[in-house]
Write a protein that holds these residues in place. Sequence first.
Motif, short mmCIF file in Angstrom:
data_model
loop_
_atom_site.label_atom_id
_atom_site.label_comp_id
_atom_site.label_asym_id
_atom_site.label_seq_id
_atom_site.Cartn_x
_atom_site.Cartn_y
_atom_site.Cartn_z
N ILE A 173 1.40 1.27 6.03
CA ILE A 173 0.63 0.18 5.43
C ILE A 173 1.53 -1.00 5.06
CG2 ILE A 173 0.81 0.99 3.05
CD1 ILE A 173 -2.29 -0.57 4.72
N LYS A 174 2.83 -0.75 4.87
CA LYS A 174 3.74 -1.82 4.51
C LYS A 174 4.01 -2.78 5.66
CE LYS A 174 6.06 0.45 0.67
NZ LYS A 174 7.35 0.64 -0.04
N SER A 175 3.55 -2.42 6.85
CA SER A 175 3.65 -3.33 7.98
C SER A 175 2.59 -4.42 7.92
CB SER A 175 3.51 -2.56 9.30
OG SER A 175 4.53 -1.61 9.45
N TYR A 176 1.58 -4.23 7.06
CA TYR A 176 0.46 -5.17 6.98
C TYR A 176 0.37 -5.92 5.65
CZ TYR A 176 -0.99 -2.14 10.83
OH TYR A 176 -1.04 -1.42 12.00
N LEU A 177 0.89 -5.30 4.58
CA LEU A 177 0.74 -5.90 3.26
C LEU A 177 2.10 -6.20 2.64
CD1 LEU A 177 -2.04 -3.55 1.78
CD2 LEU A 177 -2.34 -5.67 3.08
N ASP A 178 2.18 -7.32 1.95
CA ASP A 178 3.42 -7.67 1.28
C ASP A 178 3.46 -7.04 -0.11
OD1 ASP A 178 1.84 -9.28 -0.40
OD2 ASP A 178 2.24 -11.10 0.74
N TYR A 179 4.52 -7.33 -0.86
CA TYR A 179 4.74 -6.73 -2.17
C TYR A 179 3.56 -6.99 -3.12
CZ TYR A 179 7.01 -5.74 -6.66
OH TYR A 179 7.32 -5.24 -7.91
N LYS A 180 3.14 -8.24 -3.19
CA LYS A 180 2.06 -8.62 -4.11
C LYS A 180 0.75 -7.93 -3.72
CE LYS A 180 -0.26 -12.70 -6.04
NZ LYS A 180 -0.34 -14.19 -6.01
N GLN A 181 0.45 -7.89 -2.44
CA GLN A 181 -0.78 -7.25 -1.98
C GLN A 181 -0.76 -5.75 -2.24
OE1 GLN A 181 -0.43 -8.74 2.06
NE2 GLN A 181 -2.25 -10.03 1.78
N LEU A 182 0.39 -5.12 -2.01
CA LEU A 182 0.51 -3.69 -2.26
C LEU A 182 0.33 -3.38 -3.75
CD1 LEU A 182 3.48 -2.54 0.00
CD2 LEU A 182 1.16 -1.62 0.04
N GLU A 200 5.52 6.30 5.74
CA GLU A 200 6.20 5.20 6.40
C GLU A 200 7.25 5.72 7.39
OE1 GLU A 200 5.65 1.81 5.93
OE2 GLU A 200 3.92 2.33 4.67
N SER A 201 7.43 4.96 8.45
CA SER A 201 8.45 5.32 9.45
C SER A 201 9.75 4.56 9.21
CB SER A 201 7.92 5.03 10.86
OG SER A 201 7.51 3.68 10.99
N HIS A 202 9.75 3.62 8.27
CA HIS A 202 10.95 2.86 7.92
C HIS A 202 11.00 2.66 6.41
CE1 HIS A 202 10.17 1.75 12.15
NE2 HIS A 202 11.49 1.71 12.25
N CYS A 203 12.19 2.63 5.89
CA CYS A 203 12.36 2.43 4.45
C CYS A 203 12.30 0.94 4.13
CB CYS A 203 13.69 3.00 4.00
SG CYS A 203 13.86 3.12 2.21
N SER A 204 11.48 0.58 3.18
CA SER A 204 11.31 -0.82 2.80
C SER A 204 12.49 -1.28 1.95
CB SER A 204 10.00 -0.99 2.03
OG SER A 204 9.87 -2.30 1.55
N VAL A 205 12.94 -2.50 2.21
CA VAL A 205 14.04 -3.07 1.44
C VAL A 205 13.57 -3.40 0.02
CG1 VAL A 205 15.67 -4.97 1.26
CG2 VAL A 205 15.14 -4.00 3.51
N GLU A 206 12.38 -3.95 -0.08
CA GLU A 206 11.83 -4.35 -1.37
C GLU A 206 11.25 -3.14 -2.09
OE1 GLU A 206 9.59 -8.36 -2.90
OE2 GLU A 206 8.83 -7.39 -1.10
N LYS A 207 11.72 -2.88 -3.30
CA LYS A 207 11.30 -1.72 -4.06
C LYS A 207 10.22 -2.09 -5.07
CE LYS A 207 14.42 0.68 -1.96
NZ LYS A 207 14.04 1.64 -0.90
#
Length: 224
Positions: A173-182, A200-207
């Motif tokens: 889902i992080k491929s579609y939504l940014d930090y604020k939306q999540l 997720e298949s990749h670790c997000s940089v933004e925590k």
Amino acid sequence: MKLVHPDFFLQIELPENKVPVLVFESPSRFLEFVSQIKGQVNGDNGEWVLSEDGKALNLSKTCEVIIDVFALDINQKKMISALYNHLERDVFNCELLSEWNSIYSILANFSEKTFELLQYSLKYRDSLEIKDFFKFMNISFEDSSDNVLEKILNYMELASEILGIRLFILCNIKSYLDYKQLTYLYEQAFYKKYHLLLIESHCSVEKNNIENTIIIDQDNCIIS
């Protein structure tokens, strides 16, 4: 609430105000996880166990796996069928039942009169369920969502209320939504009292401090 599987050696805690995020570094392991949980939610046999307060829950009735956010359909067959069942139950429990009986009587009388127009021996159904009438009227949900986030929120709210879904598993889902939306998605889920699990298949940089990230590396080691 927790989700466990004997082969994954992983107990996924699903607290009310935290969102677990499973990150699979191995594509094959990611595929295995998603395909197994998706199959079991669809009614296949499997070893995933969703429980709450020590009681096992029916995974196919309480869990939904969202892989493609663009394919979400609030008017899919199971949603509409559940809607009709809800409406029928509500009609039977209020003053509208007498109105429905009057409507059916009018329809039956109309059918009998039309038979008189032809010189044939005809018959009609001696009963008509209320949900058959809803189907004839093509009653459905109106989709007023303007973007992906609204579409997801609208779908989850209806699936929770109509189908009784307690846990939503969101894939990439992080491929579609940014930090604020999540963050807004998480807040709405907490407010509506259903649980989220991100795969997720990749670790997000933004925590995000709402998230509890668990990484399963290439060697199937678990890193919290």
